[in-house]
Write an enzyme that holds these catalytic residues in place. Structure first.
Site, mmCIF file in Angstrom:
data_model
loop_
_atom_site.group_PDB
_atom_site.id
_atom_site.type_symbol
_atom_site.label_atom_id
_atom_site.label_comp_id
_atom_site.label_asym_id
_atom_site.label_seq_id
_atom_site.Cartn_x
_atom_site.Cartn_y
_atom_site.Cartn_z
ATOM 1 N N ASP A 13 0.842 -1.197 0.000
ATOM 2 C CA ASP A 13 0.000 0.000 0.000
ATOM 3 C C ASP A 13 0.877 1.247 0.000
ATOM 4 O O ASP A 13 1.224 1.787 1.050
ATOM 5 C CB ASP A 13 -0.902 0.027 1.247
ATOM 6 C CG ASP A 13 -1.831 -1.173 1.293
ATOM 7 O OD1 ASP A 13 -2.265 -1.641 0.222
ATOM 8 O OD2 ASP A 13 -2.118 -1.657 2.406
ATOM 9 N N LEU A 63 -9.323 -6.536 -4.574
ATOM 10 C CA LEU A 63 -10.234 -5.559 -5.188
ATOM 11 C C LEU A 63 -11.606 -5.554 -4.522
ATOM 12 O O LEU A 63 -12.433 -4.696 -4.809
ATOM 13 C CB LEU A 63 -10.388 -5.847 -6.688
ATOM 14 C CG LEU A 63 -9.108 -5.797 -7.523
ATOM 15 C CD1 LEU A 63 -9.432 -5.967 -9.003
ATOM 16 C CD2 LEU A 63 -8.349 -4.496 -7.302
ATOM 17 N N LYS A 64 -11.890 -6.529 -3.667
ATOM 18 C CA LYS A 64 -13.170 -6.617 -2.943
ATOM 19 C C LYS A 64 -14.347 -6.324 -3.874
ATOM 20 O O LYS A 64 -15.125 -5.369 -3.662
ATOM 21 C CB LYS A 64 -13.190 -5.669 -1.738
ATOM 22 C CG LYS A 64 -12.128 -5.999 -0.699
ATOM 23 C CD LYS A 64 -12.317 -5.187 0.566
ATOM 24 C CE LYS A 64 -11.308 -5.509 1.649
ATOM 25 N NZ LYS A 64 -9.937 -5.080 1.353
ATOM 26 N N LEU A 65 -14.497 -7.157 -4.880
ATOM 27 C CA LEU A 65 -15.539 -6.928 -5.889
ATOM 28 C C LEU A 65 -16.938 -7.106 -5.300
ATOM 29 O O LEU A 65 -17.162 -7.988 -4.459
ATOM 30 C CB LEU A 65 -15.344 -7.890 -7.063
ATOM 31 C CG LEU A 65 -14.012 -7.792 -7.806
ATOM 32 C CD1 LEU A 65 -13.908 -8.872 -8.876
ATOM 33 C CD2 LEU A 65 -13.851 -6.413 -8.438
ATOM 34 N N ASP A 67 -20.913 -6.476 -7.101
ATOM 35 C CA ASP A 67 -21.768 -5.921 -8.155
ATOM 36 C C ASP A 67 -22.771 -7.017 -8.525
ATOM 37 O O ASP A 67 -22.821 -8.069 -7.860
ATOM 38 C CB ASP A 67 -20.908 -5.490 -9.362
ATOM 39 C CG ASP A 67 -21.521 -4.308 -10.116
ATOM 40 O OD1 ASP A 67 -22.738 -4.368 -10.401
ATOM 41 O OD2 ASP A 67 -20.805 -3.348 -10.416
ATOM 42 N N ILE A 68 -23.529 -6.813 -9.586
ATOM 43 C CA ILE A 68 -24.439 -7.884 -9.994
ATOM 44 C C ILE A 68 -23.605 -9.067 -10.489
ATOM 45 O O ILE A 68 -22.462 -8.888 -10.933
ATOM 46 C CB ILE A 68 -25.445 -7.409 -11.076
ATOM 47 C CG1 ILE A 68 -24.710 -6.917 -12.328
ATOM 48 C CG2 ILE A 68 -26.372 -6.338 -10.522
ATOM 49 C CD1 ILE A 68 -25.652 -6.671 -13.504
ATOM 50 N N PRO A 69 -24.147 -10.286 -10.378
ATOM 51 C CA PRO A 69 -23.344 -11.484 -10.675
ATOM 52 C C PRO A 69 -22.671 -11.439 -12.042
ATOM 53 O O PRO A 69 -21.478 -11.756 -12.168
ATOM 54 C CB PRO A 69 -24.378 -12.621 -10.607
ATOM 55 C CG PRO A 69 -25.408 -12.115 -9.647
ATOM 56 C CD PRO A 69 -25.493 -10.636 -9.877
ATOM 57 N N ARG A 182 0.530 -7.299 13.907
ATOM 58 C CA ARG A 182 1.655 -6.437 14.251
ATOM 59 C C ARG A 182 2.731 -7.272 14.930
ATOM 60 O O ARG A 182 2.444 -7.966 15.913
ATOM 61 C CB ARG A 182 1.211 -5.308 15.195
ATOM 62 C CG ARG A 182 0.430 -4.201 14.463
ATOM 63 C CD ARG A 182 1.321 -3.505 13.450
ATOM 64 N NE ARG A 182 0.655 -2.494 12.650
ATOM 65 C CZ ARG A 182 0.107 -2.702 11.446
ATOM 66 N NH1 ARG A 182 0.123 -3.908 10.904
ATOM 67 N NH2 ARG A 182 -0.429 -1.713 10.760
ATOM 68 N N GLN A 191 -4.597 0.221 13.606
ATOM 69 C CA GLN A 191 -5.207 -1.103 13.769
ATOM 70 C C GLN A 191 -5.522 -1.309 15.254
ATOM 71 O O GLN A 191 -4.668 -1.080 16.109
ATOM 72 C CB GLN A 191 -4.247 -2.200 13.286
ATOM 73 C CG GLN A 191 -3.953 -2.163 11.795
ATOM 74 C CD GLN A 191 -5.013 -2.889 10.972
ATOM 75 O OE1 GLN A 191 -6.127 -3.137 11.454
ATOM 76 N NE2 GLN A 191 -4.687 -3.207 9.737
HETATM 77 O O1 C5P Z 1 -0.339 -1.583 7.023
HETATM 78 P P1 C5P Z 1 -1.200 -2.681 7.578
HETATM 79 O O2 C5P Z 1 -0.389 -3.878 8.051
HETATM 80 O O3 C5P Z 1 -2.182 -2.205 8.608
HETATM 81 O O4 C5P Z 1 -2.029 -3.175 6.293
HETATM 82 C C1 C5P Z 1 -3.034 -4.138 6.398
HETATM 83 C C2 C5P Z 1 -3.622 -4.391 5.062
HETATM 84 O O5 C5P Z 1 -4.760 -5.246 5.222
HETATM 85 C C3 C5P Z 1 -4.157 -3.167 4.338
HETATM 86 O O6 C5P Z 1 -4.006 -3.404 2.926
HETATM 87 C C4 C5P Z 1 -5.607 -3.109 4.718
HETATM 88 O O7 C5P Z 1 -6.420 -2.504 3.742
HETATM 89 C C5 C5P Z 1 -5.937 -4.600 4.797
HETATM 90 N N1 C5P Z 1 -7.078 -4.922 5.659
HETATM 91 C C6 C5P Z 1 -7.127 -4.617 7.012
HETATM 92 N N2 C5P Z 1 -8.214 -4.962 7.749
HETATM 93 C C7 C5P Z 1 -9.236 -5.590 7.183
HETATM 94 C C8 C5P Z 1 -9.199 -5.916 5.842
HETATM 95 C C9 C5P Z 1 -8.090 -5.559 5.100
HETATM 96 O O8 C5P Z 1 -6.188 -4.059 7.539
HETATM 97 N N3 C5P Z 1 -10.247 -5.941 7.925
#
Ligand code: C5P
Length: 233
Positions: A13, A63-65, A67-69, A182, A191
């Protein structure tokens, strides 16, 4: 419980491609998986996917899609032409959408695993209720996990704190992919509900997703090695 084989995925990211590719150059041979999300995909697209794949990494396209199927199936077909190994869809898109995504992947690229996202961790009971969902988040997670699995997804993205609950209700072969990780002693950033790599592996995670603790590290390769060491600890 004995630890499962748990792998590390780097969440790539970053706003610009060059620094991202530079970090990846230093991680070749140390790391197998890279997650490309909307931030980079919308800016650099298929070319970035091909470039990262050509560097030897496996790609999780987040991409967490939803939409319609028919539209989701067509989008999966587009992704299936790329070197992508995992792709996310929202389980809340419903059974028909989930099945359409899974079938499109099977038809066009059987190596592409579709993963279901249940309830985003940014939701709590109140914000879910505002969208008309009266179930407590954990029950909604369970409901959507079961729906996604019965629709054929090969994995679920979940909070590490949900692993225990989900491991109890989904088949062993369904991969659990957990962000919110972490390393011991690292900044939690924003987080909130986090686990260490070791705790997540112990709880039954198949893939842990880590972004900032690696991307912001002075030595990303050393950060990766530390996390891999923690997984095995
Ligand atoms: O930088 P960090 O370790 O917090 O990144 C975590 C990744 O996981 C990010 O791409 C974030 O969008 C994704 N993510 C998240 N929590 C979720 C779903 C996805 O942190 N519930």
């Amino acid at each position: 419980m004995s630890k499962r084989d748990c792998k590390l995925i780097l969440a790539l990211d970053l706003p610009e491609k060059e620094p991202a590719v530079e970090i990846l150059r230093g991680l070749r041979g140390k790391l197998e998986w890279v997650k490309i999300g909307l931030q980079m995909y919308l800016k650099y697209g298929a070319e970035l996917v091909r470039e990262v794949s050509a560097m030897g990494f496996k790609i999780f396209l987040d991409l967490k899609l939803f939409d319609i199927p028919n539209t989701v199936a067509s989008a999966v077909e587009s992704v299936a032409a790329l070197p992508v190994s995992m792709l996310t869809i929202h389980a809340s898109g419903g059974r028909e959408m989930i099945e359409a995504a899974v079938k499109a992947a099977e038809r066009t690229n059987p190596d592409l695993a579709i993963l279901g996202v249940t309830v985003l961790t940014s939701f709590d009971a109140d914000s879910l209720a505002e969208t008309g969902v009266e179930l407590e988040p954990e029950w909604q997670v369970e409901l959507l996990a079961k729906l996604a699995v019965s629709g054929g997804v090969r994995g679920l993205v979940c909070s590490p704190l949900e692993i225990g609950r989900l491991r109890g209700i989904v088949p062993e072969g369904v991969a659990l992919v957990t962000p919110g990780i972490r390393p011991a002693g690292a900044s939690s950033d924003e987080q909130k509900r986090i686990m260490t790599p070791s705790e997540a592996a112990e709880a039954g995670s198949d893939f842990i997703v880590v972004g900032r603790p690696i991307l912001k590290a002075e030595d990303p390769a050393a950060a990766v090695e530390k996390i891999l060491g923690e997984i095995d600890a």
